[in-house]
Design a protein around this motif. Structure first.
Motif, PDB file in Angstrom:
ATOM      1  N   LYS A   1       9.232  -7.577  57.395  1.00  0.00           N
ATOM      2  CA  LYS A   1       9.061  -8.688  56.740  1.00  0.00           C
ATOM      3  C   LYS A   1       7.529  -9.040  56.384  1.00  0.00           C
ATOM      4  CE  LYS A   1      13.146 -10.846  56.897  1.00  0.00           C
ATOM      5  NZ  LYS A   1      13.985 -10.816  55.992  1.00  0.00           N
TER       6      LYS A   1
ATOM      7  N   SER B   1       4.843  -6.274  52.451  1.00  0.00           N
ATOM      8  CA  SER B   1       5.446  -5.220  51.431  1.00  0.00           C
ATOM      9  C   SER B   1       7.128  -5.605  51.005  1.00  0.00           C
ATOM     10  CB  SER B   1       5.698  -3.804  52.052  1.00  0.00           C
ATOM     11  OG  SER B   1       6.158  -3.753  53.041  1.00  0.00           O
ATOM     12  N   GLN B   2       7.407  -6.863  51.932  1.00  0.00           N
ATOM     13  CA  GLN B   2       8.891  -7.028  51.609  1.00  0.00           C
ATOM     14  C   GLN B   2       8.945  -8.441  51.343  1.00  0.00           C
ATOM     15  OE1 GLN B   2      11.656  -6.098  54.624  1.00  0.00           O
ATOM     16  NE2 GLN B   2      13.462  -7.116  53.472  1.00  0.00           N
ATOM     17  N   LYS B   3       9.465  -9.027  50.385  1.00  0.00           N
ATOM     18  CA  LYS B   3       9.419 -10.076  49.846  1.00  0.00           C
ATOM     19  C   LYS B   3      10.486 -10.994  50.565  1.00  0.00           C
ATOM     20  CE  LYS B   3       7.825  -9.912  45.157  1.00  0.00           C
ATOM     21  NZ  LYS B   3       7.599 -10.405  43.634  1.00  0.00           N
TER      22      LYS B   3
ATOM     23  N   SER C   1      13.513 -13.787  50.854  1.00  0.00           N
ATOM     24  CA  SER C   1      14.554 -14.222  50.179  1.00  0.00           C
ATOM     25  C   SER C   1      14.529 -15.852  50.194  1.00  0.00           C
ATOM     26  CB  SER C   1      15.852 -13.678  50.334  1.00  0.00           C
ATOM     27  OG  SER C   1      16.196 -14.239  51.550  1.00  0.00           O
TER      28      SER C   1
ATOM     29  N   TYR D   1      13.312 -17.411  53.690  1.00  0.00           N
ATOM     30  CA  TYR D   1      12.415 -18.942  53.523  1.00  0.00           C
ATOM     31  C   TYR D   1      12.945 -20.178  54.389  1.00  0.00           C
ATOM     32  CZ  TYR D   1       8.477 -21.840  52.523  1.00  0.00           C
ATOM     33  OH  TYR D   1       7.468 -22.583  52.443  1.00  0.00           O
TER      34      TYR D   1
ATOM     35  N   ASN E   1       8.928 -18.682  47.477  1.00  0.00           N
ATOM     36  CA  ASN E   1       9.672 -18.450  48.645  1.00  0.00           C
ATOM     37  C   ASN E   1       8.691 -17.683  49.637  1.00  0.00           C
ATOM     38  OD1 ASN E   1      12.047 -19.283  47.805  1.00  0.00           O
ATOM     39  ND2 ASN E   1      12.673 -17.317  47.096  1.00  0.00           N
TER      40      ASN E   1
ATOM     41  N   ASN F   1       6.122 -15.927  48.612  1.00  0.00           N
ATOM     42  CA  ASN F   1       5.776 -14.492  48.361  1.00  0.00           C
ATOM     43  C   ASN F   1       4.495 -14.679  47.308  1.00  0.00           C
ATOM     44  OD1 ASN F   1       7.788 -13.233  49.588  1.00  0.00           O
ATOM     45  ND2 ASN F   1       9.039 -14.144  48.217  1.00  0.00           N
ATOM     46  N   SER F   2       3.983 -15.908  46.843  1.00  0.00           N
ATOM     47  CA  SER F   2       2.900 -16.037  45.854  1.00  0.00           C
ATOM     48  C   SER F   2       1.577 -15.537  46.488  1.00  0.00           C
ATOM     49  CB  SER F   2       2.916 -17.571  45.306  1.00  0.00           C
ATOM     50  OG  SER F   2       2.474 -18.100  46.390  1.00  0.00           O
ATOM     51  N   GLU F   3       0.784 -15.517  45.601  1.00  0.00           N
ATOM     52  CA  GLU F   3      -0.694 -14.878  45.896  1.00  0.00           C
ATOM     53  C   GLU F   3      -1.374 -15.997  46.633  1.00  0.00           C
ATOM     54  OE1 GLU F   3      -4.953 -14.723  43.707  1.00  0.00           O
ATOM     55  OE2 GLU F   3      -3.093 -14.421  42.397  1.00  0.00           O
TER      56      GLU F   3
ATOM     57  N   LYS G   1       0.311 -16.081  50.161  1.00  0.00           N
ATOM     58  CA  LYS G   1      -0.094 -14.874  51.112  1.00  0.00           C
ATOM     59  C   LYS G   1      -1.585 -14.867  51.564  1.00  0.00           C
ATOM     60  CE  LYS G   1       3.472 -11.545  49.761  1.00  0.00           C
ATOM     61  NZ  LYS G   1       3.727 -10.418  49.069  1.00  0.00           N
TER      62      LYS G   1
END
Length: 161
Positions: free
Chosen positions: A20, A23-25, A27, A31, A63, A65-67, A70
C-alpha cells in the motif's frame, strides 16, 4: 551457492507482494477503510458529517494519492492563508507555486479541516444543518466558496452516494 540462490528467491518473492506504499494507489474503498474512524471522530467532536469529511478528503486528495496528500499530508487542499504559521508545501494550483499547509499526519489534516470550517464566519450557517443532511452540506460548502469548481456540490454528492 545455496545462500545466494535463497537471497535471489527472497528478493523475487518480495517484488511480487503488493504493498500500500507509494507505488500502489489507494482506491476509494481503501481510503474509506483507512480514514473512516477519523471522519467519525471529527463528526462527534465538531458536528461535521463524517460523509462530508470523507467526501471532501477523497475528492481533494484523489483518495490520498495526490501530490499534496503524499508530500504534505494535506487531504483537503487547504492553503496557508495569512494566519498559518506551520510548515508549508508549495505547488502550482490556480496560480504558480501556491502555499499549502503541510501536516505531520493525516489526522492533523482532518483536525485542521474541522477547525478551518468552524472558525470562519462564512461556514457558520453549515452548523445549523443537521449532520444527516449531507446534500445541504455539499451545496452549502459550494455556496460558501470552499472550492471554485462549479460542480463541487454534485461531485461530493456523487462520492457520498
Amino acid at each position: 551457492m545455496k545462500v545466494k540462490a535463497h537471497i535471489v528467491s527472497l528478493f523475487i518473492f518480495t517484488l511480487c507482494i503488493p504493498s500500500k506504499g507509494i507505488s500502489q494507489k489507494l482506491s476509494a474503498k481503501d481510503y474509506i477503510e483507512s480514514f473512516k474512524e477519523d471522519a467519525v471522530k471529527e463528526m462527534c467532536l465538531n458536528r461535521i458529517p463524517a460523509s462530508i469529511v470523507l467526501a471532501q478528503a477523497m475528492f481533494e486528495s484523489a483518495n490520498g494519492n495526490s501530490e499534496l496528500a503524499k508530500n504534505a499530508n494535506n487531504h483537503f487542499g487547504i492553503k496557508c492563508k495569512k494566519e498559518w504559521c506551520g510548515e508549508s508545501y508549495s505547488k502550482d494550483d490556480e496560480e504558480a507555486q501556491e502555499c499549502f499547509r503541510k501536516y505531520c499526519s493525516v489526522l492533523e489534516s482532518y483536525t485542521d479541516h474541522s477547525t478551518f470550517l468552524k472558525t470562519r464566519p462564512r461556514y457558520a450557517f453549515l452548523f445549523e444543518i443537521p449532520v444527516t443532511d449531507y446534500k445541504s452540506w455539499c451545496v452549502g460548502l459550494k455556496e460558501a466558496g470552499y472550492a471554485t469548481d462549479p460542480k463541487y456540490a454534485k461531485r461530493l454528492i456523487d462520492i457520498i452516494e
